[in-house]
Design a protein around this motif. Structure first.
Motif, PDB file in Angstrom:
ATOM      1  N   TYR A   7      -6.866 -66.711 -27.256  1.00  0.00           N
ATOM      2  CA  TYR A   7      -6.728 -67.050 -25.849  1.00  0.00           C
ATOM      3  C   TYR A   7      -6.597 -65.786 -25.007  1.00  0.00           C
ATOM      4  O   TYR A   7      -6.368 -64.690 -25.522  1.00  0.00           O
ATOM      5  CB  TYR A   7      -5.563 -68.012 -25.612  1.00  0.00           C
ATOM      6  N   SER A   8      -6.768 -65.964 -23.717  1.00  0.00           N
ATOM      7  CA  SER A   8      -6.730 -64.864 -22.760  1.00  0.00           C
ATOM      8  C   SER A   8      -5.411 -64.913 -22.001  1.00  0.00           C
ATOM      9  O   SER A   8      -4.980 -65.992 -21.566  1.00  0.00           O
ATOM     10  CB  SER A   8      -7.904 -65.012 -21.784  1.00  0.00           C
ATOM     11  N   GLU A   9      -4.769 -63.757 -21.839  1.00  0.00           N
ATOM     12  CA  GLU A   9      -3.525 -63.734 -21.079  1.00  0.00           C
ATOM     13  C   GLU A   9      -3.433 -62.493 -20.199  1.00  0.00           C
ATOM     14  O   GLU A   9      -3.973 -61.432 -20.531  1.00  0.00           O
ATOM     15  CB  GLU A   9      -2.305 -63.822 -21.992  1.00  0.00           C
ATOM     16  N   VAL A  10      -2.760 -62.641 -19.071  1.00  0.00           N
ATOM     17  CA  VAL A  10      -2.488 -61.492 -18.209  1.00  0.00           C
ATOM     18  C   VAL A  10      -1.377 -60.665 -18.848  1.00  0.00           C
ATOM     19  O   VAL A  10      -0.509 -61.176 -19.541  1.00  0.00           O
ATOM     20  CB  VAL A  10      -2.081 -61.929 -16.787  1.00  0.00           C
ATOM     21  N   ALA A  48      -2.187 -53.156 -15.755  1.00  0.00           N
ATOM     22  CA  ALA A  48      -2.136 -54.581 -15.437  1.00  0.00           C
ATOM     23  C   ALA A  48      -3.537 -55.158 -15.565  1.00  0.00           C
ATOM     24  O   ALA A  48      -4.494 -54.628 -15.010  1.00  0.00           O
ATOM     25  CB  ALA A  48      -1.607 -54.785 -14.019  1.00  0.00           C
ATOM     26  N   GLY A  49      -3.658 -56.217 -16.313  1.00  0.00           N
ATOM     27  CA  GLY A  49      -4.982 -56.791 -16.505  1.00  0.00           C
ATOM     28  C   GLY A  49      -4.951 -57.932 -17.489  1.00  0.00           C
ATOM     29  O   GLY A  49      -4.018 -58.740 -17.496  1.00  0.00           O
ATOM     30  N   LEU A  50      -5.962 -57.996 -18.336  1.00  0.00           N
ATOM     31  CA  LEU A  50      -6.125 -59.088 -19.280  1.00  0.00           C
ATOM     32  C   LEU A  50      -6.189 -58.559 -20.709  1.00  0.00           C
ATOM     33  O   LEU A  50      -6.673 -57.447 -20.956  1.00  0.00           O
ATOM     34  CB  LEU A  50      -7.421 -59.858 -18.978  1.00  0.00           C
ATOM     35  N   ARG A  51      -5.704 -59.351 -21.614  1.00  0.00           N
ATOM     36  CA  ARG A  51      -5.888 -59.057 -23.024  1.00  0.00           C
ATOM     37  C   ARG A  51      -6.107 -60.369 -23.763  1.00  0.00           C
ATOM     38  O   ARG A  51      -5.824 -61.449 -23.240  1.00  0.00           O
ATOM     39  CB  ARG A  51      -4.676 -58.330 -23.608  1.00  0.00           C
ATOM     40  N   ARG A  52      -6.595 -60.249 -24.980  1.00  0.00           N
ATOM     41  CA  ARG A  52      -6.796 -61.430 -25.818  1.00  0.00           C
ATOM     42  C   ARG A  52      -5.730 -61.460 -26.913  1.00  0.00           C
ATOM     43  O   ARG A  52      -5.287 -60.419 -27.395  1.00  0.00           O
ATOM     44  CB  ARG A  52      -8.198 -61.420 -26.417  1.00  0.00           C
ATOM     45  N   VAL A  53      -5.344 -62.670 -27.290  1.00  0.00           N
ATOM     46  CA  VAL A  53      -4.321 -62.873 -28.317  1.00  0.00           C
ATOM     47  C   VAL A  53      -4.885 -63.829 -29.365  1.00  0.00           C
ATOM     48  O   VAL A  53      -5.445 -64.878 -29.026  1.00  0.00           O
ATOM     49  CB  VAL A  53      -3.027 -63.455 -27.715  1.00  0.00           C
ATOM     50  N   ARG A  54      -4.736 -63.455 -30.616  1.00  0.00           N
ATOM     51  CA  ARG A  54      -5.212 -64.292 -31.718  1.00  0.00           C
ATOM     52  C   ARG A  54      -4.022 -64.970 -32.387  1.00  0.00           C
ATOM     53  O   ARG A  54      -2.963 -64.366 -32.560  1.00  0.00           O
ATOM     54  CB  ARG A  54      -5.965 -63.443 -32.741  1.00  0.00           C
ATOM     55  N   LEU A  55      -4.202 -66.226 -32.765  1.00  0.00           N
ATOM     56  CA  LEU A  55      -3.137 -66.977 -33.429  1.00  0.00           C
ATOM     57  C   LEU A  55      -3.694 -67.702 -34.645  1.00  0.00           C
ATOM     58  O   LEU A  55      -4.899 -67.893 -34.787  1.00  0.00           O
ATOM     59  CB  LEU A  55      -2.488 -67.968 -32.468  1.00  0.00           C
ATOM     60  N   GLN A  56      -2.801 -68.098 -35.534  1.00  0.00           N
ATOM     61  CA  GLN A  56      -3.146 -68.904 -36.701  1.00  0.00           C
ATOM     62  C   GLN A  56      -2.324 -70.193 -36.684  1.00  0.00           C
ATOM     63  O   GLN A  56      -1.132 -70.175 -36.362  1.00  0.00           O
ATOM     64  CB  GLN A  56      -2.841 -68.150 -38.007  1.00  0.00           C
ATOM     65  N   LEU A  95      -9.745 -54.975 -17.819  1.00  0.00           N
ATOM     66  CA  LEU A  95      -9.710 -54.885 -19.274  1.00  0.00           C
ATOM     67  C   LEU A  95      -9.249 -53.523 -19.759  1.00  0.00           C
ATOM     68  O   LEU A  95      -9.270 -53.247 -20.949  1.00  0.00           O
ATOM     69  CB  LEU A  95     -11.104 -55.181 -19.848  1.00  0.00           C
ATOM     70  N   ALA A  96      -8.833 -52.667 -18.843  1.00  0.00           N
ATOM     71  CA  ALA A  96      -8.391 -51.325 -19.238  1.00  0.00           C
ATOM     72  C   ALA A  96      -7.072 -51.397 -19.997  1.00  0.00           C
ATOM     73  O   ALA A  96      -6.139 -52.097 -19.591  1.00  0.00           O
ATOM     74  CB  ALA A  96      -8.237 -50.436 -18.003  1.00  0.00           C
ATOM     75  N   ALA A  97      -6.992 -50.696 -21.094  1.00  0.00           N
ATOM     76  CA  ALA A  97      -5.766 -50.709 -21.907  1.00  0.00           C
ATOM     77  C   ALA A  97      -4.634 -50.012 -21.175  1.00  0.00           C
ATOM     78  O   ALA A  97      -4.827 -49.002 -20.514  1.00  0.00           O
ATOM     79  CB  ALA A  97      -6.029 -50.020 -23.240  1.00  0.00           C
ATOM     80  N   GLY A  98      -3.445 -50.592 -21.279  1.00  0.00           N
ATOM     81  CA  GLY A  98      -2.255 -49.953 -20.762  1.00  0.00           C
ATOM     82  C   GLY A  98      -1.905 -50.265 -19.327  1.00  0.00           C
ATOM     83  O   GLY A  98      -0.837 -49.888 -18.852  1.00  0.00           O
TER      84      GLY A  98
END
Length: 382
Positions: A340-343, A226-234, A221-224
């Protein structure tokens, strides 16, 4: 009837979304017994807040396209047995409103993998013939015959009903949250341990809970990095539309967001409209079985996400949809946001890691989740 014996190995699956449910499906197909936990009464995350697209057309050449094609094959096979998923073919049409967009489509359709995607560039009249509901003003489109649709709001219960009808070996436990991990087991909030030969965590965009300490310890979950982040959509859904859309529909902004269209002519596309660029918007539109239209979507990457929705983004998407249909849209009946969660920062298509002995975490497919979940589950058991 699924094969199962008294000596069958058991898989414990945490998460009732599409990724967890497809792990249950693929496990039962292999004769494995399944205990399936979900903390909510029903899956309520990104798995039901999407278009239900089985989307081959935009996938990156190589492993991503191969995963999507295998998933498309599995979806058709599973849906043939499981009534009620709403799986249907017909393909997709990505509409070109400018010569620059049409040039990108022609270049993409000339790539070596175009036959695998079953793509074809159509003139404006050919687009209207393939999907008569499209009566707006445009220059042509890219038809991908390999794309398909499922019904996201009903697919999960339909798959579980099929699993339950296949004889002993599938146990569905809604309202059970995994709160503690051990080797080959999880404990729920009632103090009950659920043990098996393998535990699969499909916890989606929840980066806390039982997966949280592992993700934090590994730096996922470290910023910057390789890892994971969350994305918000409408997204939104209208009342039933009187016409019939024979395909799913995307606009030319989709060319900017899918790696299959990363061709030299992409650089010649003019800038997006300001409102679209601000919301990282692309139009995707799918007609549900009841005739209503699901329309979206946007992309937000910077947390903390807002708790409200942006009406300007909806104005843009509704205007684009009406322009392509050449008709007034029905009244909007519901709007929602999803996460959702994305690599990120890696060529991996999703995240898989060992959390404890006999416990594996599978998450982060991003916008590929609905499409690729059966093939991801297959890779877990392979």
């Amino acid at each position: 009837m699924f094969p199962v014996t008294d000596t069958s190995e058991r898989v414990v699956i945490v998460g009732g979304g599409i990724l967890g449910t497809m792990h249950a499906v693929l496990a039962r197909r292999r004769g494995l017994a399944v205990t399936h936990l979900e903390r909510e009464p029903e899956g309520r995350g990104a798995s039901v807040r999407n278009f239900g697209l089985v989307w081959v057309s935009g996938r990156r050449a190589g492993p991503e396209l191969a995963l999507a094609l295998r998933a498309r094959e599995l979806w058709e096979s599973i849906a043939a047995d499981a009534d009620g998923t709403g799986f249907r073919t017909g393909g997709s049409l990505t509409i070109a409103s400018s010569d620059a967009e049409l040039a990108v489509m022609r270049e993409a359709a000339a790539l070596p993998d175009a036959k695998l995607r079953e793509v074809e560039v159509l003139t404006d009249d050919e687009v209207r013939s393939a999907n008569p509901a499209l009566r707006g003003d445009f220059l042509g489109g890219l038809w991908c015959k390999a794309d398909a649709i499922v019904e996201p709001r009903v697919a999960l219960p339909a798959l579980r009903a099929w699993l339950a009808s296949g004889g002993p070996g599938y146990e569905w436990l809604p309202g059970h949250e995994a709160v503690e991990l051990a080797g080959r087991g999880v404990r729920d909030q009632f103090g009950q341990w659920h043990r098996g030969d393998l535990v699969v965590l499909c916890t989606g965009a929840n980066y806390t809970g039982v997966a949280g300490p592992h993700l934090a310890a590994t730096g996922a979950l470290a910023a910057g990095g390789a890892g994971l982040r969350r994305v918000r959509l409408q997204m939104l859904q209208t009342l039933p539309f009187p016409g019939k859309l024979t395909t799913s529909v995307a606009d030319g902004d989709s060319l900017r967001y899918y790696p299959a269209y990363d061709v030299p002519s992409l650089a010649a596309l003019p800038p997006q409209a300001a409102l679209a660029a601000e919301n990282r918007a692309q139009l995707l539109m799918v007609q549900r079985l009841d005739g209503s239209l699901t329309i979206g979507d946007t992309h937000e990457y910077d947390e903390p996400f807002g708790f409200d929705v942006d009406e300007g983004a909806y104005d843009h998407l509704l205007a684009r949809a009406a322009a392509l249909l050449g008709a007034e849209l029905p009244r909007v009946q519901r709007r929602w946001a999803g996460v959702y969660s994305e690599v990120t920062g890696t060529t991996d298509l999703y995240h898989r890691s060992d959390v404890a002995p006999g416990v594996v975490l599978v998450t982060g497919p991003g916008g590929r989740g609905m499409t690729c979940s059966p093939a991801i589950a297959e890779e877990t058991f392979q």
